[in-house]
Design a protein around this motif. Structure first.
Motif, PDB file in Angstrom:
ATOM      1  N   ALA A  14     -69.688  -2.594 -52.433  1.00  0.00           N
ATOM      2  CA  ALA A  14     -70.649  -1.523 -52.753  1.00  0.00           C
ATOM      3  C   ALA A  14     -71.942  -1.639 -51.956  1.00  0.00           C
ATOM      4  O   ALA A  14     -73.040  -1.468 -52.495  1.00  0.00           O
ATOM      5  CB  ALA A  14     -70.946  -1.518 -54.251  1.00  0.00           C
ATOM      6  N   ILE A  15     -71.825  -1.900 -50.672  1.00  0.00           N
ATOM      7  CA  ILE A  15     -73.015  -2.096 -49.846  1.00  0.00           C
ATOM      8  C   ILE A  15     -73.871  -0.829 -49.785  1.00  0.00           C
ATOM      9  O   ILE A  15     -75.101  -0.908 -49.719  1.00  0.00           O
ATOM     10  CB  ILE A  15     -72.627  -2.569 -48.419  1.00  0.00           C
ATOM     11  CG1 ILE A  15     -73.895  -2.978 -47.638  1.00  0.00           C
ATOM     12  CG2 ILE A  15     -71.824  -1.514 -47.678  1.00  0.00           C
ATOM     13  CD1 ILE A  15     -73.589  -3.640 -46.316  1.00  0.00           C
ATOM     14  N   GLN A  16     -73.235   0.337 -49.857  1.00  0.00           N
ATOM     15  CA  GLN A  16     -74.006   1.582 -49.779  1.00  0.00           C
ATOM     16  C   GLN A  16     -74.925   1.766 -50.980  1.00  0.00           C
ATOM     17  O   GLN A  16     -75.931   2.464 -50.883  1.00  0.00           O
ATOM     18  CB  GLN A  16     -73.064   2.772 -49.628  1.00  0.00           C
ATOM     19  CG  GLN A  16     -72.420   2.840 -48.239  1.00  0.00           C
ATOM     20  CD  GLN A  16     -71.566   4.065 -48.067  1.00  0.00           C
ATOM     21  OE1 GLN A  16     -70.545   4.213 -48.733  1.00  0.00           O
ATOM     22  NE2 GLN A  16     -71.975   4.950 -47.174  1.00  0.00           N
ATOM     23  N   VAL A  61     -69.518  -6.882 -38.688  1.00  0.00           N
ATOM     24  CA  VAL A  61     -69.564  -5.478 -38.284  1.00  0.00           C
ATOM     25  C   VAL A  61     -68.345  -4.728 -38.811  1.00  0.00           C
ATOM     26  O   VAL A  61     -68.369  -3.500 -38.947  1.00  0.00           O
ATOM     27  CB  VAL A  61     -69.654  -5.365 -36.750  1.00  0.00           C
ATOM     28  CG1 VAL A  61     -68.343  -5.805 -36.098  1.00  0.00           C
ATOM     29  CG2 VAL A  61     -70.016  -3.960 -36.305  1.00  0.00           C
ATOM     30  N   PHE A  62     -67.277  -5.439 -39.122  1.00  0.00           N
ATOM     31  CA  PHE A  62     -66.100  -4.794 -39.710  1.00  0.00           C
ATOM     32  C   PHE A  62     -66.223  -4.774 -41.230  1.00  0.00           C
ATOM     33  O   PHE A  62     -67.010  -5.507 -41.831  1.00  0.00           O
ATOM     34  CB  PHE A  62     -64.806  -5.485 -39.270  1.00  0.00           C
ATOM     35  CG  PHE A  62     -64.706  -6.943 -39.598  1.00  0.00           C
ATOM     36  CD1 PHE A  62     -64.428  -7.383 -40.883  1.00  0.00           C
ATOM     37  CD2 PHE A  62     -64.864  -7.905 -38.606  1.00  0.00           C
ATOM     38  CE1 PHE A  62     -64.319  -8.722 -41.190  1.00  0.00           C
ATOM     39  CE2 PHE A  62     -64.760  -9.248 -38.898  1.00  0.00           C
ATOM     40  CZ  PHE A  62     -64.490  -9.662 -40.189  1.00  0.00           C
ATOM     41  N   SER A  63     -65.443  -3.933 -41.855  1.00  0.00           N
ATOM     42  CA  SER A  63     -65.561  -3.745 -43.303  1.00  0.00           C
ATOM     43  C   SER A  63     -64.832  -4.838 -44.064  1.00  0.00           C
ATOM     44  O   SER A  63     -63.808  -5.368 -43.609  1.00  0.00           O
ATOM     45  CB  SER A  63     -64.999  -2.384 -43.713  1.00  0.00           C
ATOM     46  OG  SER A  63     -63.585  -2.379 -43.589  1.00  0.00           O
ATOM     47  N   GLY A  94     -64.623   3.355 -46.046  1.00  0.00           N
ATOM     48  CA  GLY A  94     -64.929   4.567 -46.795  1.00  0.00           C
ATOM     49  C   GLY A  94     -64.827   4.429 -48.294  1.00  0.00           C
ATOM     50  O   GLY A  94     -65.274   5.315 -49.031  1.00  0.00           O
ATOM     51  N   ASP A  95     -64.253   3.345 -48.764  1.00  0.00           N
ATOM     52  CA  ASP A  95     -64.157   3.115 -50.205  1.00  0.00           C
ATOM     53  C   ASP A  95     -65.549   2.813 -50.760  1.00  0.00           C
ATOM     54  O   ASP A  95     -66.325   2.084 -50.142  1.00  0.00           O
ATOM     55  CB  ASP A  95     -63.213   1.938 -50.463  1.00  0.00           C
ATOM     56  CG  ASP A  95     -62.871   1.788 -51.941  1.00  0.00           C
ATOM     57  OD1 ASP A  95     -63.782   1.446 -52.725  1.00  0.00           O
ATOM     58  OD2 ASP A  95     -61.697   1.993 -52.307  1.00  0.00           O
ATOM     59  N   PRO A  96     -65.914   3.328 -51.940  1.00  0.00           N
ATOM     60  CA  PRO A  96     -67.232   3.019 -52.522  1.00  0.00           C
ATOM     61  C   PRO A  96     -67.453   1.525 -52.732  1.00  0.00           C
ATOM     62  O   PRO A  96     -68.590   1.057 -52.772  1.00  0.00           O
ATOM     63  CB  PRO A  96     -67.220   3.768 -53.860  1.00  0.00           C
ATOM     64  CG  PRO A  96     -66.228   4.861 -53.667  1.00  0.00           C
ATOM     65  CD  PRO A  96     -65.179   4.321 -52.750  1.00  0.00           C
TER      66      PRO A  96
END
Length: 492
Positions: free
Chosen positions: A353-355, A397-399, A404-406
């Motif tokens: 949930a970094i966003q 830098v990679f997820s 796109g997942d919350p």
């Protein structure tokens, strides 16, 4: 005729040697403490630029800084999103990170099993700030206004990829517990500038990003193998910032003084008997606690701060134990000449949930940090205080998780990350070192943690290679046994 047991005689001689060996340093330290506590001592300290000289012969050369403030952002903030802008990442967003970039580097167990490693571009926009056009994320609008004070190192690296060894490494110079912290080394080498407050003070705050954050252990401001008198003192939020500092009910100040005098007499007798330096350390600790009964309440009473100053640190400044409140206390400690002040702010561990988490965490520190730097500058304290805004490693830098997942986040990344410095000894408004187009590997001017430690010591007038302490038969250093270099390119 009495026959002396050889083993008993050996123990007696060992005790005598221990006492005589420790006494030389003890007498010198006591004499110096007495000197600095007197008016003549104040004059002497002023004549040497406020630096308390000691038997170690430090500083080795004229220092640029006499105090250090470390704003430690625990758990690894994302250099990819906040400071290290790469336009190439937008182009590669969602694509697999090239094998030539990723290489065979170690990954943590949290991402090593992923089947894909898609690049994630910075999740927020940013802008170029200051006269040098330093790029900074719009998550840090207040820090953007102090870009001309900041010396940003973008090429930091470490071998550690997990929290405890990494945070131990950057704070003590070793991934294993038991080594002395940075502040303890400063205390040991340079001594105190204020007899009424500890030489090294630490404070911890919890952020609103990941809550709870990774634990912060008191050994991070411990003295390790150095004499225990050099360990940091942790300030707690609230009415009792130092435990057991208040006198018991019904005890007067005069009674406390008389009790400490009697206790000191008994401890001196014990010290002469055993030659244990920790006994003398105990005496000094009691005396410091007695003086802190006056100095700490005065320190933590911020009623003398102007409304404008309080407002500049943001709304959280009134909340005891918040990062903002600790920043204000840090400035008050520095203006009282505490040698080393360190703030630990938890919550930067954005695996998920970094966003949501990263904006909250940035909001915690952005305004108070900028206000603190401006406050130090306005009061003339930044001229002889070195400020370090650091973390233990960066972010991938990679997820971590599905793109796109919350719940998507970024994993630990020690191969390259960003820290910044400001104030005494370093050039303002500059960037040093660079990473590749993926913020993944260092492209120019690598700076290891050891190099950062060597540079901090240099700003304080200390040659790291000559600053040692005997431990386990070795001349132990903050910078360890491997090569370390002062980062001359950032020195003012």
């Amino acid at each position: 005729m009495n026959v002396i047991d050889p083993s008993e005689e050996f123990v007696r001689h060992i005790t005598r040697r221990t006492f005589l060996g420790g006494a030389a340093g003890t007498v010198g330290t006591a004499a110096l403490s007495s000197l600095l506590a007197s008016h003549a001592g104040s004059t002497f300290a002023a004549a040497t630029g406020g630096i308390a000289t000691n038997s170690l012969g430090l500083p080795h050369f004229a220092p640029k800084a006499k105090r250090v403030l470390c704003l430690f952002q625990s758990e690894g903030f994302s250099h990819v999103d906040l400071f290290d802008h790469k336009p190439n990442l937008t182009k590669f967003h969602g694509k697999e990170i090239p094998p030539s970039v990723k290489g065979e580097q170690r990954l943590t167990g949290m991402t090593s099993g992923q089947s894909a490693f898609p690049v994630v571009a910075p999740l927020w926009p940013g802008r170029k700030c200051g006269q040098q056009g330093t790029w900074m994320s719009d998550l840090l609008p207040h820090m953007q206004t102090i870009a001309d004070e900041m010396c940003i190192i973008k090429s930091m690296h470490t071998e550690a990829i997990n929290h405890d060894p990494a945070i131990t490494y950057i704070n003590t110079g070793n991934q294993q517990p038991g080594y002395a912290s940075m502040g303890a080394w400063m205390s040991y080498g340079l001594g105190s500038l204020n007899k009424n407050l500890p030489t090294f003070i630490a404070m911890v705050s919890q952020g609103s990003g990941k809550n709870p954050g990774q634990p912060i252990f008191s050994r991070l401001w411990g003295s390790g193998f150095l004499p225990s008198s050099h360990q940091g003192v942790g300030l707690r939020p609230g009415a009792n910032p130092v435990l057991y500092l208040k006198d018991p009910p019904g005890t007067t100040r005069d009674q406390r003084r008389a009790m400490l005098d009697d206790l000191a007499h008994l401890n001196h007798l014990r010290a002469r008997e055993l030659g244990d330096p920790e006994t003398l350390t105990r005496i000094n600790a009691y005396e410091m606690a007695f003086r802190m009964q006056t100095s700490v309440p005065e320190l933590t009473d911020t009623s003398d701060e102007s409304p404008e100053t309080l407002a500049s640190y943001g709304p959280e400044v009134a909340k005891a134990g918040s990062y903002a409140a600790n920043c204000l206390l840090a400035r008050r400690l520095l203006e009282r000449d505490v040698r080393f002040v360190q703030l630990f702010h938890r919550g930067w561990d954005q695996h998920i949930a970094i966003q949501k988490q990263l904006p909250n965490q940035c909001k915690d520190v952005d305004q108070p940090t900028a206000a603190l730097i401006k406050d130090l500058r306005q009061r003339g304290l930044l001229d002889d205080t070195l400020v370090i805004f650091a973390t233990e490693f960066g972010r991938t830098v990679f997820s971590q998780g599905s793109l796109g997942d919350p719940g998507m986040g970024r994993d630990h990344h020690g191969r390259c990350f960003t820290v910044w410095l400001a104030g005494a000894g370093v050039k303002p408004g500059m960037e040093y070192g660079s990473t590749d187009d993926f913020c993944y590997n260092i492209a120019e001017n690598p700076v290891h943690l050891r190099d950062l430690h060597a540079t901090i010591l240099h700003c304080l007038g200390i040659d790291h290679s000559r600053f040692t302490y005997k431990f386990r038969g070795l001349d132990t250093k903050l910078t360890g046994v491997e090569e370390a270099h002062v980062v001359k390119g950032i020195l003012a």
